[in-house]
Design a protein around this motif. Structure first.
Motif, PDB file in Angstrom:
ATOM      1  N   LYS A  88     -17.924 -28.943 -14.613  1.00  0.00           N
ATOM      2  CA  LYS A  88     -18.523 -27.654 -14.967  1.00  0.00           C
ATOM      3  C   LYS A  88     -18.206 -26.561 -13.946  1.00  0.00           C
ATOM      4  O   LYS A  88     -17.714 -26.848 -12.851  1.00  0.00           O
ATOM      5  CB  LYS A  88     -20.028 -27.808 -15.171  1.00  0.00           C
ATOM      6  N   GLU A  89     -18.498 -25.331 -14.319  1.00  0.00           N
ATOM      7  CA  GLU A  89     -18.171 -24.152 -13.511  1.00  0.00           C
ATOM      8  C   GLU A  89     -18.723 -24.252 -12.096  1.00  0.00           C
ATOM      9  O   GLU A  89     -18.056 -23.862 -11.138  1.00  0.00           O
ATOM     10  CB  GLU A  89     -18.751 -22.886 -14.179  1.00  0.00           C
ATOM     11  N   GLN A  90     -19.936 -24.780 -11.953  1.00  0.00           N
ATOM     12  CA  GLN A  90     -20.548 -24.860 -10.620  1.00  0.00           C
ATOM     13  C   GLN A  90     -19.737 -25.762  -9.690  1.00  0.00           C
ATOM     14  O   GLN A  90     -19.720 -25.547  -8.481  1.00  0.00           O
ATOM     15  CB  GLN A  90     -21.980 -25.411 -10.703  1.00  0.00           C
ATOM     16  N   ASP A  91     -19.093 -26.777 -10.240  1.00  0.00           N
ATOM     17  CA  ASP A  91     -18.293 -27.702  -9.430  1.00  0.00           C
ATOM     18  C   ASP A  91     -17.041 -26.988  -8.914  1.00  0.00           C
ATOM     19  O   ASP A  91     -16.677 -27.122  -7.738  1.00  0.00           O
ATOM     20  CB  ASP A  91     -17.896 -28.921 -10.266  1.00  0.00           C
ATOM     21  N   TYR A 105      -7.299 -25.124 -11.622  1.00  0.00           N
ATOM     22  CA  TYR A 105      -8.430 -25.932 -12.088  1.00  0.00           C
ATOM     23  C   TYR A 105      -8.391 -26.080 -13.597  1.00  0.00           C
ATOM     24  O   TYR A 105      -7.680 -25.354 -14.288  1.00  0.00           O
ATOM     25  CB  TYR A 105      -9.753 -25.247 -11.729  1.00  0.00           C
ATOM     26  N   PHE A 106      -9.255 -26.963 -14.064  1.00  0.00           N
ATOM     27  CA  PHE A 106      -9.551 -27.012 -15.488  1.00  0.00           C
ATOM     28  C   PHE A 106     -11.017 -27.455 -15.631  1.00  0.00           C
ATOM     29  O   PHE A 106     -11.408 -28.497 -15.093  1.00  0.00           O
ATOM     30  CB  PHE A 106      -8.628 -27.985 -16.233  1.00  0.00           C
ATOM     31  N   VAL A 107     -11.796 -26.627 -16.336  1.00  0.00           N
ATOM     32  CA  VAL A 107     -13.218 -26.950 -16.535  1.00  0.00           C
ATOM     33  C   VAL A 107     -13.345 -27.730 -17.847  1.00  0.00           C
ATOM     34  O   VAL A 107     -13.124 -27.191 -18.933  1.00  0.00           O
ATOM     35  CB  VAL A 107     -14.100 -25.684 -16.581  1.00  0.00           C
ATOM     36  N   LEU A 108     -13.704 -28.979 -17.711  1.00  0.00           N
ATOM     37  CA  LEU A 108     -13.760 -29.890 -18.852  1.00  0.00           C
ATOM     38  C   LEU A 108     -14.927 -29.570 -19.786  1.00  0.00           C
ATOM     39  O   LEU A 108     -14.898 -29.863 -20.976  1.00  0.00           O
ATOM     40  CB  LEU A 108     -13.893 -31.319 -18.307  1.00  0.00           C
ATOM     41  N   GLU A 187     -24.303 -35.545  -6.838  1.00  0.00           N
ATOM     42  CA  GLU A 187     -23.726 -34.527  -7.701  1.00  0.00           C
ATOM     43  C   GLU A 187     -22.783 -33.656  -6.877  1.00  0.00           C
ATOM     44  O   GLU A 187     -23.163 -33.153  -5.819  1.00  0.00           O
ATOM     45  CB  GLU A 187     -24.819 -33.656  -8.315  1.00  0.00           C
ATOM     46  N   LEU A 188     -21.565 -33.468  -7.385  1.00  0.00           N
ATOM     47  CA  LEU A 188     -20.556 -32.680  -6.682  1.00  0.00           C
ATOM     48  C   LEU A 188     -21.071 -31.300  -6.284  1.00  0.00           C
ATOM     49  O   LEU A 188     -20.825 -30.812  -5.183  1.00  0.00           O
ATOM     50  CB  LEU A 188     -19.353 -32.535  -7.607  1.00  0.00           C
ATOM     51  N   GLU A 189     -21.817 -30.696  -7.201  1.00  0.00           N
ATOM     52  CA  GLU A 189     -22.336 -29.350  -6.973  1.00  0.00           C
ATOM     53  C   GLU A 189     -23.161 -29.223  -5.692  1.00  0.00           C
ATOM     54  O   GLU A 189     -23.232 -28.160  -5.082  1.00  0.00           O
ATOM     55  CB  GLU A 189     -23.179 -28.979  -8.202  1.00  0.00           C
ATOM     56  N   TYR A 190     -23.827 -30.320  -5.296  1.00  0.00           N
ATOM     57  CA  TYR A 190     -24.721 -30.258  -4.135  1.00  0.00           C
ATOM     58  C   TYR A 190     -24.054 -30.709  -2.835  1.00  0.00           C
ATOM     59  O   TYR A 190     -24.677 -30.672  -1.780  1.00  0.00           O
ATOM     60  CB  TYR A 190     -25.967 -31.116  -4.380  1.00  0.00           C
TER      61      TYR A 190
ATOM     62  N   THR B  25     -28.805 -20.787 -11.069  1.00  0.00           N
ATOM     63  CA  THR B  25     -27.423 -20.921 -11.542  1.00  0.00           C
ATOM     64  C   THR B  25     -27.381 -21.690 -12.865  1.00  0.00           C
ATOM     65  O   THR B  25     -26.685 -21.303 -13.801  1.00  0.00           O
ATOM     66  CB  THR B  25     -26.567 -21.646 -10.479  1.00  0.00           C
ATOM     67  N   ARG B  26     -28.175 -22.764 -12.931  1.00  0.00           N
ATOM     68  CA  ARG B  26     -28.236 -23.536 -14.188  1.00  0.00           C
ATOM     69  C   ARG B  26     -28.708 -22.659 -15.345  1.00  0.00           C
ATOM     70  O   ARG B  26     -28.220 -22.768 -16.462  1.00  0.00           O
ATOM     71  CB  ARG B  26     -29.238 -24.703 -14.058  1.00  0.00           C
ATOM     72  N   PHE B  27     -29.716 -21.818 -15.066  1.00  0.00           N
ATOM     73  CA  PHE B  27     -30.237 -20.922 -16.102  1.00  0.00           C
ATOM     74  C   PHE B  27     -29.108 -20.032 -16.634  1.00  0.00           C
ATOM     75  O   PHE B  27     -28.949 -19.864 -17.838  1.00  0.00           O
ATOM     76  CB  PHE B  27     -31.353 -20.025 -15.544  1.00  0.00           C
ATOM     77  N   VAL B  28     -28.331 -19.457 -15.712  1.00  0.00           N
ATOM     78  CA  VAL B  28     -27.285 -18.523 -16.135  1.00  0.00           C
ATOM     79  C   VAL B  28     -26.227 -19.246 -16.976  1.00  0.00           C
ATOM     80  O   VAL B  28     -25.816 -18.743 -18.019  1.00  0.00           O
ATOM     81  CB  VAL B  28     -26.647 -17.810 -14.920  1.00  0.00           C
ATOM     82  N   PHE B  29     -25.834 -20.449 -16.561  1.00  0.00           N
ATOM     83  CA  PHE B  29     -24.816 -21.159 -17.351  1.00  0.00           C
ATOM     84  C   PHE B  29     -25.388 -21.666 -18.673  1.00  0.00           C
ATOM     85  O   PHE B  29     -24.662 -21.751 -19.664  1.00  0.00           O
ATOM     86  CB  PHE B  29     -24.147 -22.263 -16.536  1.00  0.00           C
ATOM     87  N   TYR B  30     -26.673 -21.937 -18.679  1.00  0.00           N
ATOM     88  CA  TYR B  30     -27.330 -22.266 -19.953  1.00  0.00           C
ATOM     89  C   TYR B  30     -27.236 -21.055 -20.892  1.00  0.00           C
ATOM     90  O   TYR B  30     -26.841 -21.178 -22.052  1.00  0.00           O
ATOM     91  CB  TYR B  30     -28.791 -22.664 -19.704  1.00  0.00           C
TER      92      TYR B  30
END
Lengths: 204, 204
Positions: A88-91, A105-108, A187-190, B25-30
């Motif tokens: 996802k975008e956050q990653d 990149y590529f966002v799956l 989680e990659l994001e964190y 951030t999760r809210f915005v991507f939601y």
């Protein structure tokens, strides 16, 4: 009974990820106490979200601007022999912020919660293949030699990696995965920048 | 870096009560994944919140409409000899939903976290006195004989009740507090209807 506008907003916020009725109500009363200008600004940025934010034709990263490609895919200084696949975008954002990768990149798409057929169909697997095979069709003159599978080190993430690896093998490219450094189940994001750095360096 | 609209929205959501950067951030991507019509509706209701929702001239309950008084203060069937003082709108709503009280209300404002001078000054204490002494000045022809202090049974709520009781005594009215039934340390907003009912009946 709350007035209609308040009821409607509670209903909308209740659908936000992880938000119940009570928290949604708190949000609305918090907003009710804010200045009119701030609410108008909020309302405007929300509209902009659908009007100004586009998804990159190549990598699906969200961006703003006139072009069809995001600032990464447009950047001539990027390494066009490497492509990093994220959930996802956050990653993508976490990796970019760590300044450890200079490819594309590529966002799956995701997050996905299980590896059922329905969930897998939500992922942009077909799009990924098209872009690796013929990036020029999507405005990117890449010649990918390495595909980095940077999915979350979770059960689902690992399963998707195995699934993709099998499919991608046919393309005859080097396929790597983020290795050492990422704590299992996390989680990659964190992940902090150091962890991401060693994961990038330790890819195999 | 995320595009401007996304960054701005993350910043706005991060200020919501109890919400950090990651959840924002999760809210915005939601939201980014929702349909355009749904976002437009959300944006519209947000604007309505400041344009349509007013606060009742007498009790400070939020409402919509042309009048200056809310539907409770306007209702001729309400008992104009009783006034129930609550901390916040959600508390009023909880009591109304339980259908156990037919008098008027007054929203003191809140939630307040401590009983410091600054926090106490945020409460509508002066406004409360004006409304109890001369309700007709605010469009309500009440003759209050009983003042019910329905604050949260928390340390802060109890302290405010004691503070108000001392001040209100001078008016020579009967002052009661919600009694039996409310679990100590709890929040009025979360009480079920039965608990609220016995609290109303057991007031003393």
């Amino acid at each position: 009974m709350y007035p209609k506008t308040i009821r409607k907003l509670i209903e909308i916020f209740s659908k936000f990820p992880g938000i119940g009725q009570k928290t949604a109500t708190r949000f609305v009363f918090y907003l009710l106490k804010q200045k009119k200008e701030d609410i108008e600004e909020f309302s405007k940025f929300l509209k902009d979200l659908k009007e100004k934010v586009k998804f990159c034709k190549f990598c699906f990263k969200p961006f703003e601007g006139e072009k069809q490609l995001c600032e990464i895919c447009q950047n001539p200084a990027r390494d066009l022999t490497k492509i990093c696949i994220v959930e996802k975008e956050q990653d993508l954002e976490a990796i970019e912020n760590a300044q450890i990768f200079n490819g594309l990149y590529f966002v799956l798409g995701g997050p996905i919660s299980s590896i059922s057929k329905e969930e897998l169909e939500k992922l942009r697997v077909k799009e990924l293949f098209e872009r690796i095979k013929s990036p020029e069709k999507f405005g990117v003159f890449g010649n990918f030699k390495e595909i980095i599978l940077a999915l979350n080190p979770t059960v689902t993430g690992e399963a998707i990696s195995i699934y993709l690896e099998k499919k991608l093998k046919k393309l005859g490219k080097k396929i790597t995965r983020l290795g050492k450094g990422l704590p299992s189940g996390g989680e990659l994001e964190y992940a902090d920048e150091e962890t991401l750095k060693s994961a990038f360096e330790g890819r195999k």
